[in-house]
Motif scaffolding. Structure first.
Motif, PDB file in Angstrom:
ATOM      1  N   ALA A   1       0.834  -1.205   0.000  1.00 38.26           N
ATOM      2  CA  ALA A   1       0.000   0.000   0.000  1.00 38.26           C
ATOM      3  C   ALA A   1       0.870   1.257   0.000  1.00 38.26           C
ATOM      4  CB  ALA A   1      -0.938  -0.012   1.205  1.00 38.26           C
TER       5      ALA A   1
ATOM      6  N   GLU B   1       2.279   1.697  -3.493  1.00 44.84           N
ATOM      7  CA  GLU B   1       1.266   2.272  -4.387  1.00 44.84           C
ATOM      8  C   GLU B   1       1.098   3.765  -4.130  1.00 44.84           C
ATOM      9  OE1 GLU B   1      -1.464  -1.774  -4.958  1.00 44.84           O
ATOM     10  OE2 GLU B   1      -1.758  -0.461  -3.233  1.00 44.84           O
ATOM     11  N   SER B   2       1.107   4.161  -2.877  1.00 43.24           N
ATOM     12  CA  SER B   2       0.996   5.585  -2.553  1.00 43.24           C
ATOM     13  C   SER B   2       2.182   6.375  -3.091  1.00 43.24           C
ATOM     14  CB  SER B   2       0.886   5.774  -1.038  1.00 43.24           C
ATOM     15  OG  SER B   2      -0.306   5.212  -0.535  1.00 43.24           O
TER      16      SER B   2
ATOM     17  N   GLU C   1       1.709   6.867  -6.790  1.00 39.91           N
ATOM     18  CA  GLU C   1       0.704   7.900  -7.039  1.00 39.91           C
ATOM     19  C   GLU C   1       1.273   9.294  -6.780  1.00 39.91           C
ATOM     20  OE1 GLU C   1      -3.103   5.000  -6.000  1.00 39.91           O
ATOM     21  OE2 GLU C   1      -2.392   6.448  -4.519  1.00 39.91           O
TER      22      GLU C   1
ATOM     23  N   ARG D   1      -3.724  -6.179  -8.227  1.00 34.31           N
ATOM     24  CA  ARG D   1      -3.764  -4.949  -7.433  1.00 34.31           C
ATOM     25  C   ARG D   1      -4.193  -3.806  -8.347  1.00 34.31           C
ATOM     26  NH1 ARG D   1      -1.889  -5.698  -2.314  1.00 34.31           N
ATOM     27  NH2 ARG D   1      -1.885  -3.436  -1.971  1.00 34.31           N
ATOM     28  N   GLU D   2      -5.403  -3.325  -8.121  1.00 36.95           N
ATOM     29  CA  GLU D   2      -6.007  -2.360  -9.037  1.00 36.95           C
ATOM     30  C   GLU D   2      -5.278  -1.014  -9.020  1.00 36.95           C
ATOM     31  OE1 GLU D   2     -10.542  -1.219 -10.369  1.00 36.95           O
ATOM     32  OE2 GLU D   2     -10.152  -1.737  -8.287  1.00 36.95           O
ATOM     33  N   ARG D   3      -4.730  -0.635  -7.864  1.00 34.60           N
ATOM     34  CA  ARG D   3      -4.020   0.657  -7.811  1.00 34.60           C
ATOM     35  C   ARG D   3      -2.778   0.627  -8.706  1.00 34.60           C
ATOM     36  NH1 ARG D   3      -2.913   2.385  -1.738  1.00 34.60           N
ATOM     37  NH2 ARG D   3      -2.202   4.352  -2.698  1.00 34.60           N
TER      38      ARG D   3
ATOM     39  N   SER E   1      -4.038   0.981 -12.226  1.00 34.48           N
ATOM     40  CA  SER E   1      -4.462   2.361 -12.451  1.00 34.48           C
ATOM     41  C   SER E   1      -3.269   3.274 -12.675  1.00 34.48           C
ATOM     42  CB  SER E   1      -5.285   2.842 -11.249  1.00 34.48           C
ATOM     43  OG  SER E   1      -5.629   4.205 -11.389  1.00 34.48           O
ATOM     44  N   CYS E   2      -2.218   3.081 -11.889  1.00 37.46           N
ATOM     45  CA  CYS E   2      -1.010   3.893 -12.058  1.00 37.46           C
ATOM     46  C   CYS E   2      -0.408   3.703 -13.443  1.00 37.46           C
ATOM     47  CB  CYS E   2       0.018   3.532 -10.984  1.00 37.46           C
ATOM     48  SG  CYS E   2      -0.334   4.192  -9.341  1.00 37.46           S
TER      49      CYS E   2
ATOM     50  N   SER F   1     -13.053  -0.824 -10.734  1.00 39.09           N
ATOM     51  CA  SER F   1     -13.788   0.312 -10.169  1.00 39.09           C
ATOM     52  C   SER F   1     -13.747   1.476 -11.153  1.00 39.09           C
ATOM     53  CB  SER F   1     -13.138   0.733  -8.841  1.00 39.09           C
ATOM     54  OG  SER F   1     -11.865   1.302  -9.099  1.00 39.09           O
TER      55      SER F   1
END
Length: 210
Positions: free
Chosen positions: A137, A140-141, A144, A169-171, A174-175, A209
């Motif tokens: 997590a 991922e942050s 972002e 892992r969707e994040r 997305s990235c 999402s």
């Protein structure tokens, strides 16, 4: 620090630092549902040995068990969690540069899989999974935050292997889509989205999402 079980007991106390951990919880964490008849005595022996190493002021007896007393941020995990919180506040305040720097410092503290040398201890799998989720997590942050700083082109090469390792892992997905789009590679961004959707729908049965 002694053998595997003694180190496992220390890990259990560290994971619940500054809290009383009952002897029942320690026995369950060390042996699961089938502890030896001598389990309580063995725990007392391990604690006694650790107390000689760590100091009696550090490892305390507190009914119904023991308490490992640590100073603030004496454990890397506490420092990591503080840096993640700082990064969250910075992102909320519109300061991705500070956030990215804090997250890099925190992630640099990881030196391999959590609890790797205790992987077969009854308590370790759930604890290791929880710690690994915290690390991912934070990663991922950081990605972002770097995207918000306009570092899209340099992130594309980093994201490919990460998605190969963590495809659901969707994040991360997305990235990658955003990085490709912001690097001017719109067709590849759309294909990256399609690949993400296929992975989620075909293997997990869920739609991405919004």
């Amino acid at each position: 620090l002694g053998g595997t079980k003694q180190r496992a007991l220390l890990a259990l106390l560290l994971l619940q630092r500054n809290e009383v951990v009952s002897t029942d919880r320690l026995i369950d964490g060390l042996w699961g549902e089938q502890p030896p008849a001598t389990a309580l005595k063995v725990v007392h022996t391990y604690v006694s040995r650790l107390r000689r190493l760590l100091g009696s002021e550090r490892l305390l007896t507190r009914p119904p068990g023991y308490l490992l007393q640590l100073d603030p941020e004496q454990l890397d995990l506490d420092r990591f969690e503080r840096l993640v919180e700082e990064a969250g506040r910075a992102m909320g305040a519109g300061d991705p540069g500070t956030a990215a720097a804090a997250l890099r410092l925190g992630l640099a503290m990881w030196r391999g899989p959590p609890l790797a040398d205790l992987a077969f201890e009854p308590f370790a799998q759930a604890a290791a999974a929880r710690l690994e989720e915290q690390r991912l997590a934070a990663l991922e942050s950081r990605l972002e935050a770097d995207l918000a700083l306009g570092r899209a082109p340099e992130l594309i090469g980093e994201l490919g292997p990460l998605i190969g390792e963590y495809p659901f892992r969707e994040r991360l997905r997305s990235c990658l889509v955003l990085a490709l789009y912001r690097a001017g590679r719109q067709a590849e961004a759309l294909e990256a989205y399609r690949a993400a959707r296929r992975a989620l729908v075909d293997d997990l049965g869920i739609e991405p999402s919004p």
